[in-house]
Structure formats: C-alpha cells, structure tokens
Design an enzyme around this catalytic site. Structure first.
Site, PDB file in Angstrom:
ATOM      1  N   GLU A 253     -30.590 -31.292 -50.476  1.00 57.28           N
ATOM      2  CA  GLU A 253     -30.475 -29.820 -50.501  1.00 57.28           C
ATOM      3  C   GLU A 253     -29.448 -29.363 -49.472  1.00 57.28           C
ATOM      4  O   GLU A 253     -29.260 -30.018 -48.447  1.00 57.28           O
ATOM      5  CB  GLU A 253     -31.836 -29.208 -50.150  1.00 57.28           C
ATOM      6  CG  GLU A 253     -32.613 -28.687 -51.339  1.00 57.28           C
ATOM      7  CD  GLU A 253     -32.080 -27.356 -51.883  1.00 57.28           C
ATOM      8  OE1 GLU A 253     -30.878 -27.062 -51.727  1.00 57.28           O
ATOM      9  OE2 GLU A 253     -32.869 -26.631 -52.479  1.00 57.28           O
TER      10      GLU A 253
ATOM     11  N   ASP B 134     -34.347 -22.350 -46.464  1.00 59.50           N
ATOM     12  CA  ASP B 134     -34.376 -21.009 -45.862  1.00 59.50           C
ATOM     13  C   ASP B 134     -35.832 -20.514 -45.904  1.00 59.50           C
ATOM     14  O   ASP B 134     -36.632 -20.883 -45.038  1.00 59.50           O
ATOM     15  CB  ASP B 134     -33.416 -20.126 -46.675  1.00 59.50           C
ATOM     16  CG  ASP B 134     -33.239 -18.730 -46.104  1.00 59.50           C
ATOM     17  OD1 ASP B 134     -33.684 -18.476 -44.981  1.00 59.50           O
ATOM     18  OD2 ASP B 134     -32.651 -17.874 -46.796  1.00 59.50           O
TER      19      ASP B 134
ATOM     20  N   GLY C 132     -24.842 -25.902 -54.404  1.00 61.27           N
ATOM     21  CA  GLY C 132     -24.601 -25.882 -52.961  1.00 61.27           C
ATOM     22  C   GLY C 132     -24.617 -27.230 -52.270  1.00 61.27           C
ATOM     23  O   GLY C 132     -23.943 -27.426 -51.258  1.00 61.27           O
TER      24      GLY C 132
ATOM     25  N   VAL D 146     -24.645 -18.517 -44.242  1.00 60.98           N
ATOM     26  CA  VAL D 146     -23.518 -19.416 -44.002  1.00 60.98           C
ATOM     27  C   VAL D 146     -22.818 -19.800 -45.308  1.00 60.98           C
ATOM     28  O   VAL D 146     -23.434 -19.796 -46.375  1.00 60.98           O
ATOM     29  CB  VAL D 146     -23.959 -20.699 -43.247  1.00 60.98           C
ATOM     30  CG1 VAL D 146     -24.518 -20.360 -41.879  1.00 60.98           C
ATOM     31  CG2 VAL D 146     -24.968 -21.488 -44.048  1.00 60.98           C
TER      32      VAL D 146
ATOM     33  N   LYS E 136     -33.282 -23.366 -41.701  1.00 61.67           N
ATOM     34  CA  LYS E 136     -33.504 -22.103 -40.971  1.00 61.67           C
ATOM     35  C   LYS E 136     -35.004 -21.989 -40.734  1.00 61.67           C
ATOM     36  O   LYS E 136     -35.703 -21.301 -41.497  1.00 61.67           O
ATOM     37  CB  LYS E 136     -33.016 -20.914 -41.803  1.00 61.67           C
ATOM     38  CG  LYS E 136     -31.537 -20.918 -42.124  1.00 61.67           C
ATOM     39  CD  LYS E 136     -31.203 -19.640 -42.899  1.00 61.67           C
ATOM     40  CE  LYS E 136     -29.812 -19.642 -43.441  1.00 61.67           C
ATOM     41  NZ  LYS E 136     -29.561 -18.485 -44.323  1.00 61.67           N
TER      42      LYS E 136
ATOM     43  N   ARG F 148     -16.882 -22.156 -51.343  1.00 59.31           N
ATOM     44  CA  ARG F 148     -17.482 -23.493 -51.413  1.00 59.31           C
ATOM     45  C   ARG F 148     -16.525 -24.573 -50.917  1.00 59.31           C
ATOM     46  O   ARG F 148     -16.933 -25.621 -50.443  1.00 59.31           O
ATOM     47  CB  ARG F 148     -17.866 -23.850 -52.856  1.00 59.31           C
ATOM     48  CG  ARG F 148     -19.005 -23.042 -53.424  1.00 59.31           C
ATOM     49  CD  ARG F 148     -19.520 -23.705 -54.697  1.00 59.31           C
ATOM     50  NE  ARG F 148     -20.372 -22.822 -55.468  1.00 59.31           N
ATOM     51  CZ  ARG F 148     -21.673 -22.634 -55.250  1.00 59.31           C
ATOM     52  NH1 ARG F 148     -22.274 -23.290 -54.291  1.00 59.31           N
ATOM     53  NH2 ARG F 148     -22.368 -21.816 -55.992  1.00 59.31           N
TER      54      ARG F 148
HETATM   55  P1  5GP Z   1     -34.926 -20.697 -50.042  1.00 56.87           P
HETATM   56  O1  5GP Z   1     -35.614 -20.776 -51.372  1.00 56.87           O
HETATM   57  O2  5GP Z   1     -35.350 -21.778 -49.080  1.00 56.87           O
HETATM   58  O3  5GP Z   1     -35.063 -19.328 -49.428  1.00 56.87           O
HETATM   59  O4  5GP Z   1     -33.390 -20.803 -50.301  1.00 56.87           O
HETATM   60  C1  5GP Z   1     -32.791 -21.991 -50.579  1.00 56.87           C
HETATM   61  C2  5GP Z   1     -31.469 -21.833 -51.260  1.00 56.87           C
HETATM   62  O5  5GP Z   1     -30.891 -20.555 -51.034  1.00 56.87           O
HETATM   63  C3  5GP Z   1     -30.494 -22.822 -50.706  1.00 56.87           C
HETATM   64  O6  5GP Z   1     -30.558 -24.045 -51.396  1.00 56.87           O
HETATM   65  C4  5GP Z   1     -29.168 -22.121 -50.888  1.00 56.87           C
HETATM   66  O7  5GP Z   1     -28.677 -22.350 -52.176  1.00 56.87           O
HETATM   67  C5  5GP Z   1     -29.524 -20.658 -50.748  1.00 56.87           C
HETATM   68  N1  5GP Z   1     -29.284 -20.226 -49.359  1.00 56.87           N
HETATM   69  C6  5GP Z   1     -30.194 -19.970 -48.397  1.00 56.87           C
HETATM   70  N2  5GP Z   1     -29.594 -19.595 -47.258  1.00 56.87           N
HETATM   71  C7  5GP Z   1     -28.269 -19.613 -47.515  1.00 56.87           C
HETATM   72  C8  5GP Z   1     -27.101 -19.349 -46.727  1.00 56.87           C
HETATM   73  O8  5GP Z   1     -27.133 -19.022 -45.529  1.00 56.87           O
HETATM   74  N3  5GP Z   1     -25.903 -19.513 -47.340  1.00 56.87           N
HETATM   75  C9  5GP Z   1     -25.789 -19.880 -48.655  1.00 56.87           C
HETATM   76  N4  5GP Z   1     -24.564 -19.988 -49.141  1.00 56.87           N
HETATM   77  N5  5GP Z   1     -26.853 -20.144 -49.417  1.00 56.87           N
HETATM   78  C10 5GP Z   1     -28.085 -20.009 -48.857  1.00 56.87           C
END
Ligand code: 5GP
Length: 174
Positions: free
Chosen positions: A93, A97, A36, A147, A125, A159
């Site tokens: 990164e 999230d 990503g 997103v 977020k 992508r």
């Molecule tokens: P976390 O572990 O913080 O919940 O998630 C992080 C990873 O989840 C990000 O690096 C990304 O790859 C994926 N991710 C989280 N939210 C989104 C989103 O809204 N869209 C996409 N495409 N990937 C997300």
C-alpha cells in the site's frame, strides 16, 4: 518536500532487507494496490533478494477522486488474477490514513484463505485512524498532511514526481 528520492530509496532498501530475511526460503505474492502503490511495489520488488521466490499481482480500489479525505466507502475496481489459497501474501500500500481501505482489503483477501497476509505501507498517518489496523512494514510515519509524488496523486496529477511532497493549501502557498 517531505522525503527526497535518496531517503526513499534507502528506506525502501531497508524494508526489502527486512522482508527478505522474514520470507527467506519462501514464495511471496506481492500484491500492489493500484494506482498509488505502483511505484513503491516496483521498487520494493527489486530490493527483495533472490532467495525469496516472488510473484506479482495487482488490484485496484476506488480512490478519493478529487477529495483529500476518505469517504469510508471502498469499491474493488480490479480484482486479483492469482489464487491466494495457501500462499504467503504481502499487500503493498502507499499510505494508511484512516485505515478504512486497508481494513476492507484485508477482509476481502483473508476470505480467500491465504497462508499468511502481511502489509507493507510506504507511509503511515497514525494520528488519522478511524479503524484499528496497522501495517507490518512501514516506510515512514508522517503527520496528517496530504502528500503526492512517488506514485501518489492529487486528482491524477503528480504521480511521476520522484520525491515525496506535501500538497500545500492555497493559503500556505501565498
Ligand atoms: P484510508 O482508507 O486509510 O483513509 O486511505 C488510504 C488511501 O487513501 C491510500 O491508499 C491513498 O490512496 C489515499 N490517501 C490517503 N492519504 C493520502 C495522501 O496524503 N496523499 C495521497 N495522494 N493519497 C492519500
């Protein structure tokens, strides 16, 4: 559409200027978290000025697959090639999230004794955190929506979109 390509370009340039100032005269290893962050990493690297000696490395962690929520389980799919010992590291990164991924990767990298470790996240977020972890450089804070575009996918699609979009639910599309 959430952010068009010109807004993203301007914000990334701003982050590049800030990072260039903070690391002037130093060497910096820019670590992208695949897949990503690949587009953000490539663009960010090119707006960090030449006073910062920059090298690249890449790691990959387990993704959401087809789901839009983190399982909390993070797997390293590809580890770094470079040694981190005594080096200044900037982890790049796409999104923070829940923070679980970043929390895990930070611990994994800190175990290799870098001199410093900071994090640049294109999107944040803040309302979705499950663990307390923050990026040092943030492009945009966004609401808790899924997103895509500018490197970010849904089930490996979208992508390549140059702008950043909110993925609408089937109900919202009606
Ligand atoms: P976390 O572990 O913080 O919940 O998630 C992080 C990873 O989840 C990000 O690096 C990304 O790859 C994926 N991710 C989280 N939210 C989104 C989103 O809204 N869209 C996409 N495409 N990937 C997300």
């Amino acid at each position: 559409m959430l952010f068009d390509r010109e807004s993203v370009r301007r914000r990334v340039a701003g982050l590049g200027a800030q990072i260039s100032w903070d690391y002037r005269g130093k060497s910096l290893l820019l670590v992208a978290v695949l897949k990503g962050a690949e587009v953000f990493h490539a663009d960010l690297g090119r707006v960090i000025d030449a006073e910062v000696e920059t090298s690249y490395d890449f790691m990959a962690v387990g993704s959401y697959g087809r789901a839009t929520r983190s399982s909390g389980e993070v797997r390293i799919l590809k580890d770094l090639d470079e040694s981190l010992e005594g080096r200044d590291i900037l982890l790049v990164e796409d999104i923070v999230d829940s923070g679980l991924t970043l929390h895990y990767i930070r611990r994994h990298l800190l175990a290799r004794a870098p001199r410093s470790l900071k994090v640049a996240a294109l999107l944040d977020k803040p309302s979705s955190r499950a663990v307390e972890v923050d990026a040092d450089y943030v492009g945009f804070a966004i609401p808790d929506r899924f997103v895509v575009g500018y490197g970010m996918d849904y089930a490996e699609r979208y992508r390549n979109l140059p702008d950043i979009h909110i993925l609408l639910s089937p109900d919202e599309r009606r």
